[in-house]
Write a protein that holds these residues in place. Structure first.
Motif, PDB file in Angstrom:
ATOM      1  N   HIS A   7       0.810  -1.221   0.000  1.00 48.10           N
ATOM      2  CA  HIS A   7       0.000   0.000   0.000  1.00 48.10           C
ATOM      3  C   HIS A   7       0.852   1.285   0.000  1.00 48.10           C
ATOM      4  O   HIS A   7       2.075   1.240  -0.039  1.00 48.10           O
ATOM      5  CB  HIS A   7      -0.980   0.003   1.174  1.00 48.10           C
ATOM      6  N   HIS A  58      -1.531   0.302   5.877  1.00 49.22           N
ATOM      7  CA  HIS A  58      -0.887  -1.014   6.062  1.00 49.22           C
ATOM      8  C   HIS A  58       0.584  -0.832   6.464  1.00 49.22           C
ATOM      9  O   HIS A  58       1.469  -1.465   5.895  1.00 49.22           O
ATOM     10  CB  HIS A  58      -0.987  -1.872   4.790  1.00 49.22           C
ATOM     11  N   GLU A  98     -10.803   0.712   7.772  1.00 47.53           N
ATOM     12  CA  GLU A  98     -11.384  -0.302   6.883  1.00 47.53           C
ATOM     13  C   GLU A  98     -11.760  -1.475   7.789  1.00 47.53           C
ATOM     14  O   GLU A  98     -11.061  -2.486   7.840  1.00 47.53           O
ATOM     15  CB  GLU A  98     -10.337  -0.715   5.831  1.00 47.53           C
ATOM     16  N   HIS A 140      -6.043  -0.478   9.096  1.00 47.52           N
ATOM     17  CA  HIS A 140      -5.645  -0.013   7.764  1.00 47.52           C
ATOM     18  C   HIS A 140      -4.803   1.266   7.860  1.00 47.52           C
ATOM     19  O   HIS A 140      -3.745   1.357   7.248  1.00 47.52           O
ATOM     20  CB  HIS A 140      -6.886   0.234   6.891  1.00 47.52           C
ATOM     21  N   HIS A 160      -6.112  -6.880  10.853  1.00 50.45           N
ATOM     22  CA  HIS A 160      -6.446  -6.325   9.550  1.00 50.45           C
ATOM     23  C   HIS A 160      -6.373  -7.397   8.433  1.00 50.45           C
ATOM     24  O   HIS A 160      -6.942  -8.472   8.605  1.00 50.45           O
ATOM     25  CB  HIS A 160      -5.609  -5.073   9.248  1.00 50.45           C
ATOM     26  N   TYR A 196     -13.359  -4.492   8.517  1.00 46.56           N
ATOM     27  CA  TYR A 196     -14.035  -5.613   7.852  1.00 46.56           C
ATOM     28  C   TYR A 196     -15.123  -6.153   8.779  1.00 46.56           C
ATOM     29  O   TYR A 196     -14.984  -6.094   9.995  1.00 46.56           O
ATOM     30  CB  TYR A 196     -13.094  -6.798   7.620  1.00 46.56           C
TER      31      TYR A 196
HETATM   32 ZN    ZN Z   1      -6.570  -2.180   4.460  1.00 40.86          ZN
END
Ligand code: ZN
Length: 297
Positions: A41, A46, A178, A248, A122, A180
């Motif tokens: 990234h 990250h 982010e 993230h 993550h 999830y």
């Molecule tokens: Zn991510």
């Protein structure tokens, strides 16, 4: 008579030794291994290397804990894992997940069987459906499944926390990440405690998700449902597992509660006592800016 007396002495000596060994075991420093993935990234995202080094710094004052940091992917010499009480894997997952590549499922599986703790954070909670998913459900209770789970950028409101050592001292918080959700948990959910939960808005469910953009019908159909972004597992082999889907943005480590809930979990997977008010730590702007991955050319 003499024989039974000697026998008694031998037994009591053995019991004394056993309790001494137990006490020694309890006071023996624990070893926590923080494994960072390879560079991925853009800047600030990250940041696995900077992230684990920041966490290690925050744990410096923790007594009876030795922290070993592994940078930039799975190490050539992984012998430190043999003495680990707990392992954090903060890395890119999917097919390149460091714990599933090169026949490592067997290696890690043996550690899990002897009760080593594992926390994945993550992208590190994602493995392919057919490689490692079964193991991850055994080790940490669940994992991200492509096109079943989703990965929107959103700001869950974490308002209440369960009675659990990982919740110690954690106050309500909300950070954009982010996060999830809709992990593929094991069917047999005994032993799993949701730690960070929130209800995504209908808009979050509609997407777009980071990848693929979605939306998925089954995610939209579950509107109003509470989702789990961090959970803890008491494994039947005596080990402990944790999944944490945020991580993230590197900047989120600046948030005291975001950091605390992760630091608490790292002690918990090592079977250490978590302080009543949770792990105390402070980070400066310099700490936040330290060790970031070099920009890609
Ligand atoms: Zn991510």
């Amino acid at each position: 008579m003499e024989l039974s007396r000697r026998h008694f002495l031998t037994v009591s000596a053995a019991l004394g030794l056993a309790s001494q060994l137990k006490a020694a075991e309890e006071t023996k420093p624990k070893t926590l291994v923080l494994m960072a993935g390879t560079i991925s990234h853009g800047p600030g995202d990250h940041e696995f290397n900077a992230g684990v080094r920041l966490l290690a710094k925050c744990l410096e004052a923790t007594k009876s804990l030795k922290v070993e940091v592994l940078l930039s992917g799975y190490p050539k010499d992984d012998s430190v894992l043999d003495v680990a009480d707990g392992i954090l894997c903060f890395a890119d997952g999917g097919a390149g997940h460091p714990l599933i590549r090169d026949a490592r499922l067997e290696r890690i599986g043996k550690l899990m069987k002897k009760g080593t703790g594992l926390m994945c954070a993550h992208f590190g909670v994602e493995v392919p459906k057919d490689i490692g998913a079964k193991e991850f459900r055994d080790w940490i209770g669940g994992c991200y499944e492509h096109e079943f789970s989703c990965n929107p950028m959103w700001s869950p409101e974490f308002k209440t926390f369960p009675e659990h050592a990982i919740s110690n001292g954690v106050k309500p918080f909300s950070v954009k990440d982010e996060w999830y959700f809709n992990m593929r948990f094991r069917e047999y959910t005994k032993g799993i405690t949701p730690i960070l939960t929130a209800v995504p808005s209908d808009k979050v469910r509609e997407g777009p998700y980071v990848y693929p953009k979605g939306p998925y019908n089954h995610i939209q159909a579950a509107k109003g449902q509470t989702e789990t972004m961090m959970w803890a597992l008491d494994r039947t082999d005596g080990g402990r597992g944790v999944g944490f889907t945020g991580g993230h943005f590197h900047k989120n480590w600046k948030d005291d509660n975001f950091r605390k809930v992760v630091l608490n979990a790292l002690l918990w997977i090592c079977k250490m006592d978590v302080p009543k008010d949770g792990v105390a730590s402070t980070v400066t702007d310099d700490d936040m800016a330290a060790n970031l991955d070099p920009k890609k050319k």
